[in-house]
Design an enzyme around this catalytic site. Structure first.
Site, PDB file in Angstrom:
ATOM      1  N   ASP A   9       0.836  -1.210   0.000  1.00  0.00           N
ATOM      2  CA  ASP A   9       0.000   0.000   0.000  1.00  0.00           C
ATOM      3  C   ASP A   9       0.868   1.256   0.000  1.00  0.00           C
ATOM      4  O   ASP A   9       0.995   1.910   1.024  1.00  0.00           O
ATOM      5  CB  ASP A   9      -0.929  -0.028   1.223  1.00  0.00           C
ATOM      6  CG  ASP A   9      -2.001   1.038   1.198  1.00  0.00           C
ATOM      7  OD1 ASP A   9      -2.297   1.577   0.124  1.00  0.00           O
ATOM      8  OD2 ASP A   9      -2.536   1.337   2.277  1.00  0.00           O
TER       9      ASP A   9
ATOM     10  N   GLU B 282      -2.919  10.513  -0.500  1.00  0.00           N
ATOM     11  CA  GLU B 282      -4.109   9.651  -0.549  1.00  0.00           C
ATOM     12  C   GLU B 282      -4.508   9.168   0.840  1.00  0.00           C
ATOM     13  O   GLU B 282      -5.704   9.004   1.126  1.00  0.00           O
ATOM     14  CB  GLU B 282      -3.839   8.450  -1.459  1.00  0.00           C
ATOM     15  CG  GLU B 282      -5.065   7.588  -1.766  1.00  0.00           C
ATOM     16  CD  GLU B 282      -5.316   6.487  -0.745  1.00  0.00           C
ATOM     17  OE1 GLU B 282      -6.413   5.909  -0.748  1.00  0.00           O
ATOM     18  OE2 GLU B 282      -4.412   6.205   0.082  1.00  0.00           O
ATOM     19  N   GLU B 283      -3.532   8.939   1.709  1.00  0.00           N
ATOM     20  CA  GLU B 283      -3.821   8.390   3.031  1.00  0.00           C
ATOM     21  C   GLU B 283      -4.452   9.414   3.981  1.00  0.00           C
ATOM     22  O   GLU B 283      -4.899   9.054   5.067  1.00  0.00           O
ATOM     23  CB  GLU B 283      -2.545   7.834   3.671  1.00  0.00           C
ATOM     24  CG  GLU B 283      -1.918   6.656   2.928  1.00  0.00           C
ATOM     25  CD  GLU B 283      -2.727   5.380   3.063  1.00  0.00           C
ATOM     26  OE1 GLU B 283      -3.815   5.408   3.657  1.00  0.00           O
ATOM     27  OE2 GLU B 283      -2.270   4.334   2.559  1.00  0.00           O
TER      28      GLU B 283
END
Length: 337
Positions: free
Chosen positions: A93, A124-125
């Site tokens: 990830d 994105e996280e």
């Protein structure tokens, strides 16, 4: 001619560059330099100071883009490997996915398929800030398909749950803890609110399953002998249905006892389903809701989401190799249609 990419080596090199959200400069530099050496036109799209998306294209129009994110959750975990797995933060990830997508794009170019671009985002996280800004890029309007990479066990995700992140803040009045009647505890107010939030019967959906709520962060107070005048919690709600239903339930539970701020919201997403692929619906969220201008989205990638964000994060080497073939097969099929 460039040397073939060693996907395992590249995955480990990417893992060994720390890139917790907000600190993506080094990994962006490495990826940008690699793609330059491979002959791509590389654009560094500024998002914030020392934070850039990487957009890479060939001389041909990018009808299809392979995309994933460069940032990770904390803490940094260096890479290691054994015969079966590569371990470390971002292994599944999503640094192994970056390596698989670059490798797939290179194999396609070797076959003469050049209408493929690459998009690697920051943030994105946290809040998908990179994707939100990438969505306004001029290349997006000419792109027909976006294949986004997240750990789906190499299964084609035909849907993702929605997401609602919210902050609840309770306020009170500080006082000496020996005289609690002189104060008004914000923490106790917040705990009462959260007790009612935990009792909410969230809506469900036959396809997406149950809506779930995670009380992810609680903070408040200054020290044990002071009645706290402020307390706060951050909720992450995984939506199985339209966000309006969840918002109404949450607002009714809180009533006027605390303030509510929505940090991000998007509804569940249905994705392109193709025959010949094992399919799944995933509970997590991705950059896809913020990349709507980049064509029809698909979601697939190596690794298990159950390993992501954990101290034992890993990706199976065989799955990285399989992902290269899957990405190549998808590109050939989509561009042929």
């Amino acid at each position: 001619m460039t040397q073939p990419i060693d996907i395992f080596q590249l995955t480990r090199e990417l893992i060994d560059l720390p890139s917790v959200s907000g600190e993506e400069f080094q990994i962006g530099t490495l990826i940008g330099e690699l793609l330059n050496r491979l002959g791509y036109h590389v654009e560094l799209q500024d998002i914030a100071s020392e934070r850039t998306n990487i957009i890479a294209t060939t001389d041909a129009r990018a009808r299809l883009v392979l995309s994933t994110h460069m940032d990770t959750v904390p803490p940094f975990i260096a890479s290691n490997e054994d015969d079966e797995y590569i371990y470390g933060r971002g292994s599944c990830d999503a640094k192994g996915i970056i390596a698989a997508q670059i490798t797939a794009a290179e194999k396609l170019r070797a076959e003469g398929i050049n209408e493929v671009g690459l998009l690697f985002t920051v943030d994105e996280e946290v809040a998908s800030m990179g994707a939100k800004i990438a969505n306004g890029h001029p290349l997006a309007s000419s792109c027909e398909y976006l294949i986004n990479g997240e750990p789906t066990d190499n299964r084609l995700a035909v849907g993702t749950k929605g997401s609602l992140q919210a902050t609840i803040t309770a306020r009170g009045r500080s006082a000496h803890s020996a005289y609690p009647e002189q104060g008004d505890s914000a923490i106790e107010k917040l705990l009462d609110v959260l007790d009612d939030v935990r009792k909410i019967d969230w809506p469900a959906d036959e396809e997406f399953g149950e809506t779930t709520c995670n009380i992810g962060v609680i903070s408040g107070g200054t020290r044990a002998n002071v009645i706290p005048d402020e307390a706060q919690t951050v909720l992450q709600i995984r939506l199985a249905t339209n966000s309006e239903a969840a918002k109404s339930l949450l607002e009714n539970a809180i009533n006027t006892r605390a303030s509510l701020e929505y940090k991000s919201i998007h509804d569940p997403v249905r994705l392109l389903a193709l025959s010949g692929f094992e399919q799944t619906i995933v509970r997590f969220t991705t950059d896809i809701p913020y990349l709507t201008n980049w064509g029809t989205p698909l979601l697939i990638g190596p690794g298990s989401i159950l390993d992501a964000h954990t101290e034992h994060e890993r990706v199976r080497k065989a799955d990285l190799i399989k992902a290269v073939d899957i990405y190549g097969g998808l590109v050939r099929r989509l561009l042929k249609d």
